[in-house]
Scaffold this motif. Structure first.
Motif, short mmCIF file in Angstrom:
data_model
loop_
_atom_site.label_atom_id
_atom_site.label_comp_id
_atom_site.label_asym_id
_atom_site.label_seq_id
_atom_site.Cartn_x
_atom_site.Cartn_y
_atom_site.Cartn_z
N TYR A 1 70.26 24.99 13.28
CA TYR A 1 69.62 24.23 14.37
C TYR A 1 70.60 23.24 14.99
CZ TYR A 1 64.87 25.77 12.92
OH TYR A 1 63.74 26.47 12.62
N VAL B 1 61.84 31.80 13.72
CA VAL B 1 62.93 30.87 14.01
C VAL B 1 63.35 30.07 12.78
CG1 VAL B 1 61.46 28.99 14.84
CG2 VAL B 1 63.79 29.19 15.69
N PHE C 1 68.12 31.33 19.40
CA PHE C 1 68.46 32.32 18.37
C PHE C 1 67.85 33.69 18.69
CE2 PHE C 1 69.13 28.27 16.19
CZ PHE C 1 70.45 28.45 15.83
N GLY C 2 66.67 33.69 19.32
CA GLY C 2 66.07 34.97 19.69
C GLY C 2 66.90 35.73 20.70
N MET D 1 64.95 26.24 20.00
CA MET D 1 65.60 26.97 18.91
C MET D 1 65.21 28.46 18.96
SD MET D 1 67.26 24.54 17.37
CE MET D 1 67.35 23.82 19.03
N THR D 2 63.93 28.70 19.26
CA THR D 2 63.41 30.06 19.33
C THR D 2 64.10 30.84 20.45
OG1 THR D 2 61.30 29.29 18.46
CG2 THR D 2 61.28 31.39 19.65
N VAL E 1 59.12 28.51 25.70
CA VAL E 1 60.22 29.36 25.22
C VAL E 1 60.85 30.12 26.38
CG1 VAL E 1 60.85 31.31 23.73
CG2 VAL E 1 59.26 29.56 22.89
N CYS F 1 58.89 37.93 20.08
CA CYS F 1 58.75 36.51 19.77
C CYS F 1 57.29 36.14 19.63
CB CYS F 1 59.40 35.70 20.88
SG CYS F 1 59.29 33.93 20.62
N TYR G 1 66.61 30.42 10.91
CA TYR G 1 67.87 29.91 11.45
C TYR G 1 68.00 28.40 11.24
CZ TYR G 1 68.12 34.50 13.53
OH TYR G 1 68.16 35.86 13.69
N MET H 1 61.47 23.33 18.52
CA MET H 1 61.25 24.72 18.10
C MET H 1 61.32 25.71 19.25
SD MET H 1 61.20 25.12 14.94
CE MET H 1 62.26 23.69 14.73
#
Lengths: 333, 333
Positions: A283, A276, A135-136, A131-132, A158, A243, A279, A128
């Motif tokens: 992934y 997240v 995509f962020g 992924m955060t 992150v 975020c 999305y 996660m």
């Protein structure tokens, strides 16, 4: 029967979660019924979002109920299976909770390939947090090569990935973190161009010096004064990616918002929130790209693994709020 | 020589501008030199943005200097001309300032067609407030038919146009304004679907009742608690358009920002600032569209015209901050 200990939410905390927030319980699990599997948990992901799940309020997921096993993402090993898709010995990830063992019906459970990366990395850079970051930064922040990117909580799970992806994409990257050990990590080990120590620097002034032309993308995990400092130093057309706001997660009353928000007007800038999970169908794309960067050495994964039983969950969670971790915080059982 | 009075900035105000903020001066203007014109000012636009121009800080335009004539947009009449493009009797608009007469070189001066609308309308619905409403709602707010739109300071120069454009485009529109006279104006005369009286209603609660499915576009002219109330009631993917923050313009210290800003994350929403000048090359398109709506009766222009000399500028400006005006506030000389 399998004996297992787990952590349950005993009462909703006010401020920093204390010992009385949690209860340690023991139960006996039967063997898996048809279509089920028994998972032994190896690694529990410790995330800032957990603090939000303890609040009894409307959000992107329902709160954890009193008496329920605390929600968490975990990596585990299948030890018994009556499910056609899973075999004993498979490594799997899922929202199994803070527990030693669990029975699952296999829904929302993924198999994990340990030849690509070890378990903790699958909870961090390939999980996660990764992924955060991906995509962020790329979708919400609309990163362009040559942008000046600033990320807060830059040594965290992150933030450390955000900065490294931004570098891989040709941006100039400044990280904000607490203390000289973290800022050194950012510039000397993770390839950041510069770092600001919010505990010892005037953040607004340092950002003005380091990014005199202004910030194109500010990826915020912190909120509070650090968000204000960034808002004062945007470039025209800047994107602020919301975020998280870890500075506020334990506040008993909602703290004031960013007093400099009208900078968004002066700089024709936007501030955008995202979750997240939206999305999820992409992934696979992100995991493939991040795995490639890891293999090429363009991206380094940092995990902070605490060894112990589920009984150490509460103290481990609180390390996030004191900033005691570098990289992804994981409790290894 | 033409004798003229004008208002100059005597000192920067702290809080609400007082009498000592302004000085009334008199000077003699020579006739226009080659390439110049002499303009007699008929109408002075009184705008919330003026308060920002008094602050000695970086913004989208430089502040008004101490001793300078106060900046304003005006409508006037050419009374002498040595400029090939302007004739005596032409009605013109420009940033002439708070003065009775001025000499201009014609740059950034536009001719105004009074057969389309009277002078005050050219400062309001067909002027900067109208442009602000049009581009803010359609470009920044990305309005879609069927959206639920909420606008604050809805009885003001910008807000009253925002609501009516949104209605013309097929949205459901809720206005927020102060007092029963203004809310009645919105629903009974300007075609809003509903109105919230922020002086007498719990704004967050009323918005939840009136827009249970959430707000798609919030056009904010006010800031403060009203912005927070809207943030609590967004729909997923909402757009918050930051146009102004009149609740804070006279604050001596920067007030707290929106404490509910993390709602942007929960609702995957954005908050975006803009400056209408960025759309200058498209004003013609907006004027033509708004003029058509006016002619068709789809849009009604509201002006609040105060009669008096330039000496009444200070008290007229302060009407904006007490909410004494309905529609565009104009000082008629």
């Amino acid at each position: 029967m399998t004996k297992t200990q787990q952590i349950r939410l005993a009462r909703r905390p006010s401020g920093l979660p204390g010992d009385d927030t949690w209860s340690l319980t023991t139960e006996e699990l039967p063997g898996p019924a048809e279509g089920q599997l028994l998972v032994k948990i190896d690694f529990i992901s410790i995330d800032p979002a957990m603090r939000g799940w303890l609040r009894d309020q409307r959000s992107y997921v329902p709160p954890v109920g009193i008496g329920e096993v605390m929600r968490s993402l975990d990596i585990g090993t299948v030890v018994e299976s009556a499910h056609p898709d899973f075999a004993v010995g498979d490594t799997v990830s899922g929202t199994f909770g803070v527990t030693e063992y669990t029975i699952s019906d296999g829904s929302d459970v993924s198999k994990v390939d340990l030849t690509i990366a070890p378990g903790p990395t699958w909870l961090g850079t390939l999980g996660m947090p990764g992924m955060t970051a991906y995509f962020g930064l790329l979708e919400v922040g609309k990163l362009q090569a040559g942008d000046t990117v600033v990320v807060s909580a830059a040594a965290g799970a992150v933030g450390s990935v955000v900065g490294q992806i931004a570098k891989a994409k040709g941006a100039e990257v400044i990280g904000i973190a607490g203390g000289p050990e973290k800022t050194r990590l950012l510039t000397e080990e993770l390839g950041f161009d510069a770092a600001v120590d919010y505990r010892n620097d005037n953040v607004a002034k340092r950002l003005r010096e380091l990014a005199p032309q202004g910030i194109d993308v500010f990826f915020d995990n912190v909120g509070g004064d650090i968000l204000d400092a960034a808002l004062m130093n945007l470039r025209r057309g800047a994107r602020v990616v919301l975020c998280g706001a870890i500075s506020a997660y334990n506040a008993e009353q909602l703290p004031p918002g960013p007093s400099r928000y009208m900078s968004l007007l002066v700089f024709r800038a936007s501030m955008t929130g995202f979750v997240v999970f939206d999305y999820a169908d992409r992934y696979g794309e992100a995991v493939a790209q991040i795995a490639q960067w890891l293999a090429e050495g363009k991206l380094e994964s940092r995990e902070h693994v605490v060894e112990g039983g589920v009984a150490r969950f509460g103290e481990t969670l609180n390390m996030l709020f004191s900033g005691a971790n570098n990289g992804k915080l994981v409790l290894a059982l």
